[in-house]
Scaffold this motif. Structure first.
Motif, PDB file in Angstrom:
ATOM      1  N   PHE A  39     100.581  79.075 134.020  1.00 28.28           N
ATOM      2  CA  PHE A  39     101.268  78.054 134.810  1.00 28.28           C
ATOM      3  C   PHE A  39     101.091  76.622 134.271  1.00 28.28           C
ATOM      4  CE2 PHE A  39     100.241  81.573 137.726  1.00 28.28           C
ATOM      5  CZ  PHE A  39     101.528  81.936 138.092  1.00 28.28           C
ATOM      6  N   LEU A  40      99.869  76.154 134.146  1.00 30.38           N
ATOM      7  CA  LEU A  40      99.664  74.746 133.808  1.00 30.38           C
ATOM      8  C   LEU A  40      99.965  74.421 132.351  1.00 30.38           C
ATOM      9  CD1 LEU A  40      98.841  71.906 134.580  1.00 30.38           C
ATOM     10  CD2 LEU A  40      96.446  72.544 134.173  1.00 30.38           C
ATOM     11  N   PHE A  41      99.370  75.154 131.424  1.00 33.25           N
ATOM     12  CA  PHE A  41      99.510  74.805 130.008  1.00 33.25           C
ATOM     13  C   PHE A  41     100.950  74.867 129.505  1.00 33.25           C
ATOM     14  CE2 PHE A  41      94.817  76.054 129.034  1.00 33.25           C
ATOM     15  CZ  PHE A  41      94.397  74.898 129.671  1.00 33.25           C
ATOM     16  N   PRO A  42     101.713  75.933 129.799  1.00 30.04           N
ATOM     17  CA  PRO A  42     103.110  75.949 129.339  1.00 30.04           C
ATOM     18  C   PRO A  42     103.931  74.794 129.909  1.00 30.04           C
ATOM     19  CG  PRO A  42     102.417  78.153 129.965  1.00 30.04           C
ATOM     20  CD  PRO A  42     101.335  77.218 130.423  1.00 30.04           C
ATOM     21  N   LEU A  43     103.635  74.418 131.149  1.00 32.17           N
ATOM     22  CA  LEU A  43     104.369  73.310 131.767  1.00 32.17           C
ATOM     23  C   LEU A  43     104.029  71.990 131.085  1.00 32.17           C
ATOM     24  CD1 LEU A  43     106.214  72.209 133.957  1.00 32.17           C
ATOM     25  CD2 LEU A  43     104.267  72.240 135.545  1.00 32.17           C
ATOM     26  N   LEU A  44     102.765  71.775 130.775  1.00 28.85           N
ATOM     27  CA  LEU A  44     102.365  70.545 130.084  1.00 28.85           C
ATOM     28  C   LEU A  44     103.017  70.439 128.713  1.00 28.85           C
ATOM     29  CD1 LEU A  44      98.535  70.329 130.891  1.00 28.85           C
ATOM     30  CD2 LEU A  44     100.315  68.740 131.652  1.00 28.85           C
ATOM     31  N   VAL A  45     102.998  71.533 127.970  1.00 30.33           N
ATOM     32  CA  VAL A  45     103.591  71.537 126.628  1.00 30.33           C
ATOM     33  C   VAL A  45     105.086  71.256 126.710  1.00 30.33           C
ATOM     34  CG1 VAL A  45     104.126  72.967 124.622  1.00 30.33           C
ATOM     35  CG2 VAL A  45     101.830  73.037 125.628  1.00 30.33           C
ATOM     36  N   SER A  46     105.754  71.907 127.644  1.00 29.41           N
ATOM     37  CA  SER A  46     107.198  71.709 127.813  1.00 29.41           C
ATOM     38  C   SER A  46     107.521  70.266 128.176  1.00 29.41           C
ATOM     39  CB  SER A  46     107.725  72.657 128.895  1.00 29.41           C
ATOM     40  OG  SER A  46     109.100  72.442 129.134  1.00 29.41           O
ATOM     41  N   LEU A  47     106.785  69.700 129.121  1.00 23.91           N
ATOM     42  CA  LEU A  47     107.009  68.316 129.526  1.00 23.91           C
ATOM     43  C   LEU A  47     106.777  67.339 128.375  1.00 23.91           C
ATOM     44  CD1 LEU A  47     105.387  68.232 133.066  1.00 23.91           C
ATOM     45  CD2 LEU A  47     107.732  67.574 132.539  1.00 23.91           C
ATOM     46  N   SER A  48     105.770  67.636 127.559  1.00 27.31           N
ATOM     47  CA  SER A  48     105.438  66.723 126.462  1.00 27.31           C
ATOM     48  C   SER A  48     106.514  66.710 125.377  1.00 27.31           C
ATOM     49  CB  SER A  48     104.082  67.085 125.856  1.00 27.31           C
ATOM     50  OG  SER A  48     104.139  68.289 125.110  1.00 27.31           O
TER      51      SER A  48
END
Length: 279
Positions: free
Chosen positions: A128-137
């Motif tokens: 949940f968290l890591f893929p979302l952070l990477v995508s947002l970045s």
């Protein structure tokens, strides 16, 4: 971007993220590291209660260096602990004691980073968290804005966050001032080169993150619990958001503040706001 014969300029929006207890669990890592350091202290039979000595040293350092980034250096606490221990033994601090102070700092960071190494394997981060952070970045500029020393935060990020996460790290040690000071947020906005009304800050500290940012024209998303239940994001009323604001700068701010159930819901909401702003 052009639509027909009309040139359309899309504003660039920046996301400011607090680091500790917003996108990585520092409180838990800290508690674990201190508990393990106490065991190390006892194993070496250094005398006294590690936890009592540490808390007394930490209280003095925090008071003496209030609002200065150095108040977060564990090394200062360990040095003070060692000095106090030697003073009670009436033989004073000696050159050889330096090895003990540095050993204590090494053990602290070993335990601290060991906690992160295990914690990041959990599904809630990996799925949940890591893929979302990477995508947002990859979609928007991300700035990690944190009250800490640079070395400590570099170690945390390297040991916890995914390799493909893109960001700019800004610590209070680099700025010379801590959140919620005007100097800190002025520096952040200068580095970002963005209109504050095009930015959103997400953080766990109501005073340091949310109200500090809001007093400089930046909307905020408050995250009381990093992994709180639900996925709600609710706007906060004027009475709740402006009482401290008036104490900061003598006037209220029109910028919005929301409260999210957890970090993932806050990040998802921020993305939707940015996408709406680009239409």
């Amino acid at each position: 971007m052009t639509e027909g014969n009309v040139s359309v300029s899309l504003s660039v929006m920046a996301l400011f993220l607090d680091l500790d207890n917003t996108i990585l669990p520092s409180k838990e890592a800290y508690a674990y590291a201190i508990a393990e350091c106490a065991k190390d202290w006892d194993e070496r039979k250094l005398g006294g209660s590690f936890l009592e000595l540490y808390e007394a040293a930490r209280k003095q350092v925090k008071s003496q260096l209030k609002h200065h980034s150095s108040n977060r250096l564990r090394l200062l606490c360990f040095k003070l602990m060692w000095e106090r221990m030697r003073s009670t033994q009436r033989n004073g601090f000696q050159t050889q004691d330096i090895d003990g102070v540095l050993w204590m700092e090494d053990r602290y960071f070993f335990h601290f980073l060991s906690y992160f190494a295990e914690e990041k394997k959990k599904e809630r981060y990996q799925t949940f968290l890591f893929p979302l952070l990477v995508s947002l970045s990859k979609e928007f500029p991300i700035y990690l804005t944190t009250n800490e020393t640079l070395r400590t935060q570099l170690l945390k990020v390297r040991g916890f966050l995914p390799d493909t996460f893109r960001f700019t790290l800004i610590t209070s040690e680099e700025v010379g001032f801590e959140k919620p000071s005007k100097e800190f947020f002025q520096y952040v906005l200068q580095r970002a080169g963005e209109d504050p009304t095009d930015c959103i800050l997400i953080g766990d500290s109501w005073e340091d993150d949310i109200l500090g940012a809001n007093s400089h024209g930046i909307s905020g998303i408050h995250i009381p619990e990093m992994w709180g239940e639900g996925d709600e994001v609710n706007p906060l009323g004027v009475d709740e958001t402006t009482s401290f604001q008036k104490d900061l700068d003598g006037q209220t701010s029109p910028n919005q503040i929301w409260r999210a159930s957890n970090t993932v819901s806050g990040l998802t909401f921020a993305r939707s706001r940015f996408l709406q702003g680009q239409k």
